[in-house]
Design a protein around this motif. Structure first.
Motif, PDB file in Angstrom:
ATOM      1  N   ALA A 130      23.286  33.559  40.812  1.00 10.91           N
ATOM      2  CA  ALA A 130      24.785  32.770  40.744  1.00 10.91           C
ATOM      3  C   ALA A 130      25.988  33.386  39.773  1.00 10.91           C
ATOM      4  CB  ALA A 130      24.347  31.254  40.907  1.00 10.91           C
ATOM      5  N   ARG A 131      25.420  32.945  38.718  1.00  9.08           N
ATOM      6  CA  ARG A 131      26.585  33.377  37.583  1.00  9.08           C
ATOM      7  C   ARG A 131      27.066  35.640  37.898  1.00  9.08           C
ATOM      8  NH1 ARG A 131      25.463  32.732  32.216  1.00  9.08           N
ATOM      9  NH2 ARG A 131      23.752  30.803  32.763  1.00  9.08           N
ATOM     10  N   ARG A 132      25.584  36.088  38.036  1.00 10.59           N
ATOM     11  CA  ARG A 132      25.466  37.442  38.389  1.00 10.59           C
ATOM     12  C   ARG A 132      26.684  37.444  39.702  1.00 10.59           C
ATOM     13  NH1 ARG A 132      21.358  40.792  35.533  1.00 10.59           N
ATOM     14  NH2 ARG A 132      22.874  40.832  33.570  1.00 10.59           N
ATOM     15  N   LEU A 133      25.999  37.101  40.854  1.00 20.16           N
ATOM     16  CA  LEU A 133      26.661  37.175  42.273  1.00 20.16           C
ATOM     17  C   LEU A 133      27.982  37.064  42.255  1.00 20.16           C
ATOM     18  CD1 LEU A 133      24.008  35.334  44.650  1.00 20.16           C
ATOM     19  CD2 LEU A 133      25.145  37.886  44.330  1.00 20.16           C
ATOM     20  N   GLU A 134      28.126  36.159  41.502  1.00 19.21           N
ATOM     21  CA  GLU A 134      29.936  35.600  41.408  1.00 19.21           C
ATOM     22  C   GLU A 134      31.125  36.759  41.100  1.00 19.21           C
ATOM     23  OE1 GLU A 134      30.153  31.342  39.410  1.00 19.21           O
ATOM     24  OE2 GLU A 134      29.462  30.304  41.757  1.00 19.21           O
ATOM     25  N   GLN A 135      30.375  36.950  39.580  1.00 17.96           N
ATOM     26  CA  GLN A 135      30.877  37.952  38.617  1.00 17.96           C
ATOM     27  C   GLN A 135      31.067  39.068  40.370  1.00 17.96           C
ATOM     28  OE1 GLN A 135      28.935  39.083  35.008  1.00 17.96           O
ATOM     29  NE2 GLN A 135      30.619  40.550  35.010  1.00 17.96           N
ATOM     30  N   ALA A 136      29.946  39.907  40.330  1.00 15.30           N
ATOM     31  CA  ALA A 136      30.104  40.482  41.468  1.00 15.30           C
ATOM     32  C   ALA A 136      30.909  39.923  42.750  1.00 15.30           C
ATOM     33  CB  ALA A 136      28.574  40.916  41.808  1.00 15.30           C
ATOM     34  N   VAL A 137      30.597  39.675  42.783  1.00 16.93           N
ATOM     35  CA  VAL A 137      31.989  38.991  43.990  1.00 16.93           C
ATOM     36  C   VAL A 137      33.230  39.054  44.093  1.00 16.93           C
ATOM     37  CG1 VAL A 137      32.962  37.284  45.455  1.00 16.93           C
ATOM     38  CG2 VAL A 137      30.406  37.752  45.216  1.00 16.93           C
ATOM     39  N   GLN A 138      33.590  38.555  42.589  1.00 13.92           N
ATOM     40  CA  GLN A 138      35.325  39.452  41.915  1.00 13.92           C
ATOM     41  C   GLN A 138      35.300  40.830  41.475  1.00 13.92           C
ATOM     42  OE1 GLN A 138      35.497  37.234  38.307  1.00 13.92           O
ATOM     43  NE2 GLN A 138      35.655  35.434  39.204  1.00 13.92           N
TER      44      GLN A 138
END
Ligand SMILES: Cc1cc2nc3c(=O)[nH]c(=O)nc-3n(C[C@H](O)[C@H](O)[C@H](O)COP(=O)(O)O)c2cc1C
Length: 421
Positions: A130-138
């Motif tokens: 989830a953290r990786r996805l949030e960072q990638a979305v940013q």
């Protein structure tokens, strides 16, 4: 497989960052899709590729997209990253190692479906993912791949990562939507199907992570490339996650219709300690188990259905000799009992009874009548529960009784588990 495609970025240092993703050819399908295709043409492309949903049911993605009612907006796209089926861990690898591959797939799919707001519903246990996805979305927003007027095309998209609390029922599409709306994740009656009435009662597309991840490759390489792999009805590539008694458990990318034997022996290093294989669960814990006689079955939707089981999520679990089948099925029944949401009686009560009876057989208190009783309970859940979670609980029970009746009878006759000292 000579050249990995879906897994091409896995194992590459910093593959989760936008820089590495772009250096390796990422975000090239997106401008191509926006420039060369009208949304309807993209839906048609995915239809022609024959891509089938990778969440378990195998419904053709392009056909599902074409069910969206014309002219009804807003509409939503939800990526199902709940991955709750025991044995299944393929989506996790994509999310953690190649989050931008998924995001690019989501953006193109949203353009095709005329969606301006999308969600990734990720299970609570996948904290790192989830953290990786949030960072990638940013990162994707910062590069203009998300937000307003994406790459000057006039297309707008917002993408929200939503974390679930960790419940198997929230992988079922209507349970997922209810949970996303903020309620308890109980399933809803279908129809209406989400395509016509889903999130906030608006048309909604729900697809699995692996399904959406395939889309950029289809845009880049074409529908004919996709249909050149696999079979006519089961085209393309599939991620198989294999676990249990094998030397090299993991996620392997293979064309559909690759024989099960090839996956187990050539990719997963064969059975652990060279012990003979006793049983195989071919597609996640809900799919009926098969025996080594079927080791040459092609891993595709139709071939597995023909031998009474399913491809499901592509999660192969190998069970070696020396493992108690009753104990294995008792453990799975415990999972389904725990995960039954309790909304309907056949599933809530039935899964509890299945577990209790299996528990007493395994612990030496079984009776001969318990086998017909287990099967009777199965027929009182099958097709009668509110959602398919009830049916999912039956796969291991029915198939193990069909293949390993003698082992059950031995437990009952000897009043003990033959595998426990
Ligand atoms: C009890 C239950 C759990 C499910 N869990 C998942 C899941 O974790 N991930 C998933 O993609 N689909 C799951 N599904 C299937 C979804 O309901 C739905 O069919 C799928 O997300 C559609 O995507 P696809 O067409 O791309 O496969 C589950 C279904 C049931 C009945």
């Amino acid at each position: 497989m000579a050249e990995p495609i879906l897994l091409r970025n896995v194992g590459v240092p910093d593959s989760h960052t936008i820089e590495v993703y772009m250096q390796r050819g990422g975000y090239q399908a997106l401008p191509k899709a926006l420039k060369e295709y009208e949304p309807a043409a993209l839906v048609d492309l995915v239809k022609r590729s024959g891509l089938r949903g990778r969440g378990g049911a195998g419904f053709p993605a392009g056909v599902k997209w074409s069910f969206l009612p014309k002219g009804v907006y807003p509409r939503y796209l939800v990526c199902n990253a709940d991955e709750g089926e025991p044995g299944t861990f393929k989506d996790r690898v994509l999310i953690e190692h190649d989050p931008h591959g998924l995001i690019e797939g989501i953006i193109i799919s949203c353009y095709a479906c005329e969606v301006n707001t999308a969600f990734i519903y990720i299970r609570g246990e996948y904290e790192f993912g989830a953290r990786r996805l949030e960072q990638a979305v940013q990162e994707a927003y910062a590069h203009g791949f998300l937000g307003k007027n994406i790459l000057g095309s006039g297309f707008n998209l917002d993408l929200i990562v939503h974390r679930g609390a960790g419940a198997y029922i929230c992988g079922e599409e209507t349970g997922l939507l209810t949970s996303l709306e903020g309620d308890r994740g109980h399933p809803k009656l279908k129809p209406p199907f989400p395509a016509s009435e889903g999130l906030y009662r608006k048309p909604t597309v729900i697809n699995n992570v692996e399904t959406l991840f395939n889309v950029p490759f289809i845009v880049e390489r074409g529908a004919e490339w996709y249909t050149s792999m696999g079979t006519e009805k089961s085209p393309g590539l599939k991620l198989f996650c294999i676990s249990g008694h094998v030397n090299k458990p993991g996620v392997y990318e293979l064309p559909l219709a690759t024989p099960l034997r090839t996956l187990i022996y050539d990719y997963a290093g064969g059975p652990l300690e060279g012990k003979p294989i006793k049983a195989i669960i071919p597609g996640g814990s809900s799919t009926p188990m098969i025996t080594p006689e079927n080791l040459d079955v092609p891993l595709d939707y139709e071939s597995l259905a023909a031998i009474g089981t399913m491809l499901g999520s592509g999660a192969v679990i190998v069970i070696g000799e020396g493992t108690c089948i009753v104990r294995t099925v008792e453990r799975l029944a415990e999972f389904y009992r725990h995960e039954s949401c309790g909304k309907c009686i056949p599933c809530r009560e039935g899964t509890d009874w299945l577990y209790k009876i299996l528990h007493r057989i395994e612990h030496g208190a079984g009776r001969e009548e318990d086998l017909p009783l287990l099967l009777d309970i199965c027929s009182n859940i099958g097709g009668k529960s509110f959602c398919p979670l009830g049916d999912a609980a039956l796969g291991p029970v029915r198939s193990s009784i069909a293949h390993f009746r003698d082992e059950y009878l031995q437990h009952i006759r000897d009043k003990r588990c033959p595998y426990q000292d």
